[in-house]
Structures are given as C-alpha cells and as structure tokens.
Design a protein around this motif. Structure first.
Motif, short mmCIF file in Angstrom:
data_model
loop_
_atom_site.label_atom_id
_atom_site.label_comp_id
_atom_site.label_asym_id
_atom_site.label_seq_id
_atom_site.Cartn_x
_atom_site.Cartn_y
_atom_site.Cartn_z
N LEU A 109 0.82 -1.21 0.00
CA LEU A 109 0.00 0.00 0.00
C LEU A 109 0.86 1.26 0.00
O LEU A 109 0.54 2.24 -0.68
CB LEU A 109 -0.96 0.01 1.19
CG LEU A 109 -2.13 -0.96 1.11
CD1 LEU A 109 -2.91 -0.95 2.41
CD2 LEU A 109 -3.04 -0.62 -0.06
N TYR A 139 -7.74 -1.26 6.54
CA TYR A 139 -7.61 -0.10 5.67
C TYR A 139 -7.72 1.20 6.48
O TYR A 139 -6.96 2.14 6.25
CB TYR A 139 -8.65 -0.11 4.55
CG TYR A 139 -8.41 -1.17 3.50
CD1 TYR A 139 -7.11 -1.53 3.13
CD2 TYR A 139 -9.45 -1.81 2.86
CE1 TYR A 139 -6.88 -2.49 2.16
CE2 TYR A 139 -9.23 -2.77 1.89
CZ TYR A 139 -7.95 -3.11 1.54
OH TYR A 139 -7.73 -4.06 0.59
N TYR A 171 -12.84 2.99 -0.09
CA TYR A 171 -11.91 3.66 0.82
C TYR A 171 -10.97 4.56 0.03
O TYR A 171 -10.57 4.23 -1.08
CB TYR A 171 -11.10 2.65 1.63
CG TYR A 171 -11.91 2.06 2.74
CD1 TYR A 171 -11.94 2.66 3.99
CD2 TYR A 171 -12.69 0.93 2.54
CE1 TYR A 171 -12.71 2.15 5.01
CE2 TYR A 171 -13.47 0.41 3.56
CZ TYR A 171 -13.47 1.02 4.80
OH TYR A 171 -14.24 0.52 5.82
#
Length: 178
Positions: A109, A139, A171
């Motif tokens: 990420l 998340y 998200y």
C-alpha cells in the motif's frame, strides 16, 4: 523498483503476459485462505481472463521478497465504481500476499501510494466487500477513509454488468497538498 519492508528488500516487478499463472497462483492462495476463514472476498479460483487485460496494460505487478514471489497488486487510473467521486486517483485492485509474507500488505500500500503521488493524482482508492470487517479495519488503520458502500455486478471479486450483486465499501487515502 525496490523498497525496504521489514528489513528485507521488496522488489516490484511489472507482470508481463508470461506471468499470468504466477499472478493467479498468488490470488488463488489468498482466496483459499480467506475462504477457509469464512470470508467471501473473492472467488475460490480466479480466471485468467480476469487478470490478463490489466497485465497487458502494464498495471499488474508481482511483489518479490528474497527473489521469490510474495504478492501481487494491480494499480490503475480509473474505476467505474468511483465515477461519482471528484478528483484524480490511483486505484488498487487484487492486492494479495502469500501467507509466508503476511504483513507485506502495508509495504504494498505504501508503494502504491508513492506511485500514485508520482502520477500527480490526489488520492489512492480501493474497495473490499462490505461485510469484511477485518479488512475494513485494516484499511482504516492504514489511514484510508470510508467513502460509502456501492453495489457492483458479479460475484465477489468480479465486475460484471449482470449476475449477482455484491456490495463493496470504498476507501480513499487523500494526499496532503494535492
């Protein structure tokens, strides 16, 4: 491209047409692990056709730790389920890591956010099935903000015009100063 992750060098290698089976192997392993825990995030087996287009566009990456494939991720620049959202973004899809590389998701990420910033977009966006509470909490712990739930066609992990409907939670990680 190589970054540091948990003291190990993590290499991101763009997947090419000959890598389809390698990408599918990582996705299927992750899908099986999720299914064993009662999470219907993805189908048990991915079909090659579901990943080949993103591979051919150069959007799918293999993530290596110690010269061994440990994960995969697709990073692209549009997603129809975000058509109502203003601004520019990079979109993370099919992020999966092998069980021996648990914890690598945070590195992936971070890499995706860096790549998106390099493209000059305003945010990094992703989604997961609405009922996957653990993934949603993960998340959020990574700084992503819930931006609503939307229906998508197809079984979990698919995007189709017809078939069953799956609700996904969207998200977003907004970048400061963009």
């Amino acid at each position: 491209m190589t970054v540091e992750g948990n003291g190990d060098a993590v290499t991101f290698r763009r997947a090419v047409s000959g890598c389809t089976d390698e990408v599918l192997s990582v996705l299927d392993e992750a899908a099986g692990w999720l299914d064993a825990r009662g999470v219907a995030q993805w189908p048990l087996r991915f079909e090659a056709a579901w990943v080949e287009e993103a591979i051919s566009r150069g959007e799918t990456w293999l993530v290596e730790v110690g010269n061994r494939t440990a994960g995969t991720v697709t990073l692209d620049w549009s997603d129809a389920i975000w058509a109502d959202a203003a601004g520019t973004a990079g979109y993370v899809h099919r992020l999966a890591v092998r069980r021996r590389a648990a914890g690598l998701g945070t590195v992936v990420l971070g890499w995706a956010a860096g790549m998106a910033r390099q493209q000059g977009v305003e945010a990094l966006r992703l989604d997961c099935v609405k009922f996957n509470g653990r993934l949603r909490a993960y998340y959020e712990a990574q700084g992503f903000v819930h931006r609503g739930d939307v229906p998508v066609g197809g079984a979990p992990g698919q995007r189709q015009d017809g078939g069953p409907v799956t609700w996904v939670s969207r998200y977003e990680l907004a970048f400061a100063g963009t």
